[in-house]
Design an enzyme around this catalytic site. Structure first.
Site, PDB file in Angstrom:
ATOM      1  N   ARG A   1       8.454   4.234  -4.443  1.00  0.00           N
ATOM      2  CA  ARG A   1       8.407   3.308  -3.307  1.00  0.00           C
ATOM      3  C   ARG A   1       7.404   2.191  -3.561  1.00  0.00           C
ATOM      4  NH1 ARG A   1       7.408   5.890   2.503  1.00  0.00           N
ATOM      5  NH2 ARG A   1       5.243   5.913   1.816  1.00  0.00           N
TER       6      ARG A   1
ATOM      7  N   TYR B   1       0.818  -1.204   0.000  1.00  0.00           N
ATOM      8  CA  TYR B   1       0.000   0.000   0.000  1.00  0.00           C
ATOM      9  C   TYR B   1       0.855   1.258   0.000  1.00  0.00           C
ATOM     10  CZ  TYR B   1       0.780   0.906   5.019  1.00  0.00           C
ATOM     11  OH  TYR B   1       1.342   1.199   6.234  1.00  0.00           O
TER      12      TYR B   1
ATOM     13  N   LEU C   1      10.990   1.582   7.204  1.00  0.00           N
ATOM     14  CA  LEU C   1      10.404   2.038   5.946  1.00  0.00           C
ATOM     15  C   LEU C   1      11.090   3.356   5.582  1.00  0.00           C
ATOM     16  CD1 LEU C   1       7.953   1.450   3.918  1.00  0.00           C
ATOM     17  CD2 LEU C   1       6.986   3.480   4.990  1.00  0.00           C
TER      18      LEU C   1
ATOM     19  N   ARG D   1      -8.173 -21.289  -1.986  1.00  0.00           N
ATOM     20  CA  ARG D   1      -7.072 -20.676  -1.239  1.00  0.00           C
ATOM     21  C   ARG D   1      -5.814 -21.537  -1.371  1.00  0.00           C
ATOM     22  NH1 ARG D   1      -4.908 -21.400   3.815  1.00  0.00           N
ATOM     23  NH2 ARG D   1      -4.140 -19.532   4.892  1.00  0.00           N
TER      24      ARG D   1
ATOM     25  N   HIS E   1      -1.297 -21.047  -1.001  1.00  0.00           N
ATOM     26  CA  HIS E   1      -0.235 -20.099  -0.661  1.00  0.00           C
ATOM     27  C   HIS E   1       0.512 -19.580  -1.900  1.00  0.00           C
ATOM     28  CE1 HIS E   1      -1.033 -21.405   3.373  1.00  0.00           C
ATOM     29  NE2 HIS E   1      -0.119 -20.576   3.866  1.00  0.00           N
TER      30      HIS E   1
ATOM     31  N   LYS F   1       6.380  -1.776   1.923  1.00  0.00           N
ATOM     32  CA  LYS F   1       5.160  -1.235   2.555  1.00  0.00           C
ATOM     33  C   LYS F   1       4.045  -2.265   2.414  1.00  0.00           C
ATOM     34  CE  LYS F   1       3.182   3.335   3.304  1.00  0.00           C
ATOM     35  NZ  LYS F   1       3.161   3.232   4.747  1.00  0.00           N
TER      36      LYS F   1
ATOM     37  N   GLU G   1      12.038   2.641  14.309  1.00  0.00           N
ATOM     38  CA  GLU G   1      11.082   3.679  13.879  1.00  0.00           C
ATOM     39  C   GLU G   1       9.793   3.490  14.666  1.00  0.00           C
ATOM     40  OE1 GLU G   1       9.712   3.080   9.811  1.00  0.00           O
ATOM     41  OE2 GLU G   1       9.858   0.921  10.041  1.00  0.00           O
TER      42      GLU G   1
HETATM   43  N1  PDD Z   1       2.753   5.143   7.388  1.00  0.00           N
HETATM   44  N2  PDD Z   1       7.410   4.088   8.945  1.00  0.00           N
HETATM   45  C1  PDD Z   1       6.340   3.279   8.812  1.00  0.00           C
HETATM   46  C2  PDD Z   1       6.420   1.910   9.389  1.00  0.00           C
HETATM   47  C3  PDD Z   1       5.184   3.720   8.145  1.00  0.00           C
HETATM   48  O1  PDD Z   1       4.118   2.904   8.015  1.00  0.00           O
HETATM   49  C4  PDD Z   1       5.150   5.041   7.634  1.00  0.00           C
HETATM   50  C5  PDD Z   1       3.950   5.566   6.887  1.00  0.00           C
HETATM   51  C6  PDD Z   1       6.279   5.858   7.808  1.00  0.00           C
HETATM   52  C7  PDD Z   1       6.336   7.270   7.284  1.00  0.00           C
HETATM   53  O2  PDD Z   1       6.413   7.287   5.878  1.00  0.00           O
HETATM   54  P1  PDD Z   1       5.928   8.556   5.040  1.00  0.00           P
HETATM   55  O3  PDD Z   1       6.672   9.722   5.551  1.00  0.00           O
HETATM   56  O4  PDD Z   1       6.288   8.203   3.637  1.00  0.00           O
HETATM   57  O5  PDD Z   1       4.437   8.692   5.244  1.00  0.00           O
HETATM   58  C8  PDD Z   1       7.393   5.342   8.447  1.00  0.00           C
HETATM   59  C9  PDD Z   1       1.529   5.444   6.689  1.00  0.00           C
HETATM   60  C10 PDD Z   1       1.166   6.889   6.749  1.00  0.00           C
HETATM   61  C11 PDD Z   1       0.423   4.533   7.229  1.00  0.00           C
HETATM   62  O6  PDD Z   1       0.729   3.415   7.590  1.00  0.00           O
HETATM   63  O7  PDD Z   1      -0.732   4.931   7.237  1.00  0.00           O
END
Ligand code: PDD
Length: 280
Positions: A50, A31, A202, A99, A101, A146, A178
């Site tokens: 990304r 996503y 991320l 279903r 895998h 992501k 993070e």
């Molecule tokens: N989250 N780290 C993680 C684990 C994240 O899921 C996100 C973003 C960020 C920040 O990334 P950015 O600056 O590109 O938004 C860092 C989004 C907003 C979410 O999960 O909704």
């Protein structure tokens, strides 16, 4: 609310997807979260780069980027969003029955779902800062993707909310990686610290913008992991994300930071960020 699903704009109540969607069954998808400033998608190219990386890493092919941008703008218009919009975009490996895998046949298309909503910025948090907690980082070893598989992040964030905080800062082997949905920064002696890009975090787009702004402002940067034991030696903290921008952190667990006042460098970066987005 109008959403986009697999080629159609439809009212969310009428949007239909098979329960055999691999996102629903396996969290097999990726996503993106994007926002607008002055009705323009902010750092769209970075978000798409990304997204392509995430798709490549899970062995999915990407669909036409230009078309996607047009779809997002149409969706914003259809929902009559005049102020800031926040876009959620999810691509899964499609619908497969029964279903199984392993991947479906190549002819199976992905399921693409996009929403556009009004973004309610939390001004109070941006001005006064927030409390965060720390928790164990028990996510997988590919946090650079992501992925929609977010259970460890969901559980840690819920723990934060139950502790009266807004975010959990995650710790792996004694090092801060993070937040559950934000990147984490600390300041010491006018130097900015944040975890280096790797499989453990991320690569946030806001993180990237903050590093660019810091360079312009001649702020020294150290992309190094922070040891939790050293937390007390730092002067300021903040978290970043598309929706939270640069949000000051004024309390970590029981540690009250700078008498709960956002730090000088944090405020300076917030101002530079605001200037950039105002001109966008
Ligand atoms: N989250 N780290 C993680 C684990 C994240 O899921 C996100 C973003 C960020 C920040 O990334 P950015 O600056 O590109 O938004 C860092 C989004 C907003 C979410 O999960 O909704």
């Amino acid at each position: 609310m109008t959403v986009y699903l697999n080629g159609n704009f439809t009212l969310v109540e009428k949007a239909k997807l098979s329960p055999f969607d691999r996102g629903f069954l396996f969290a097999d998808g990726v996503y993106e979260g994007i926002r607008t400033y002055n009705s323009k998608l902010f750092r769209y190219d970075d978000h798409i780069k990304r997204l392509i990386k995430s798709l490549n890493e899970i062995k999915m092919k990407f669909i036409d980027t230009i078309k996607l941008e047009g779809i997002i703008y149409q969706l914003i218009k259809k929902n009559d969003i005049k102020d800031s919009a926040v876009i959620y975009l999810q691509i899964t490996r499609g619908t497969q029955f029964p279903r199984k895998h392993s991947f479906p046949h190549e002819s199976t298309g992905p399921n693409i779902f996009i929403t556009a909503q009004n973004l309610n910025e939390n001004k109070e948090q941006l001005i006064n800062g927030v409390k965060v907690i720390t928790d164990v980082d028990n996510r997988w070893m590919r946090c650079d993707i992501k992925s929609i598989s977010l259970l460890p992040a969901v559980l840690a964030n819920q723990k934060a909310v139950e502790a009266g905080a807004i975010e959990a800062i995650l710790i792996r082997n004694g090092m801060i990686t993070e937040g559950t949905n934000t990147n984490f920064f600390a300041v010491k002696n006018n130097c900015l610290y944040t975890a280096p890009e790797s499989n453990l975090i991320l690569s946030g787009i806001t993180r990237k913008v903050v590093l660019e702004l810091s360079k312009k402002l001649d702020i020294e940067i150290k992309e190094d992991f922070i040891n939790t034991e050293d937390l007390r030696s730092f002067d300021e903290f903040f978290i970043t994300s598309t929706t939270k921008e640069i949000t000051p952190v004024v309390q970590i667990n029981n540690l009250v930071v700078n008498a709960r006042k956002p730090g000088i460098l944090t405020t300076k970066l917030q101002e530079a960020f605001r200037k950039l987005t105002n001109q966008y």
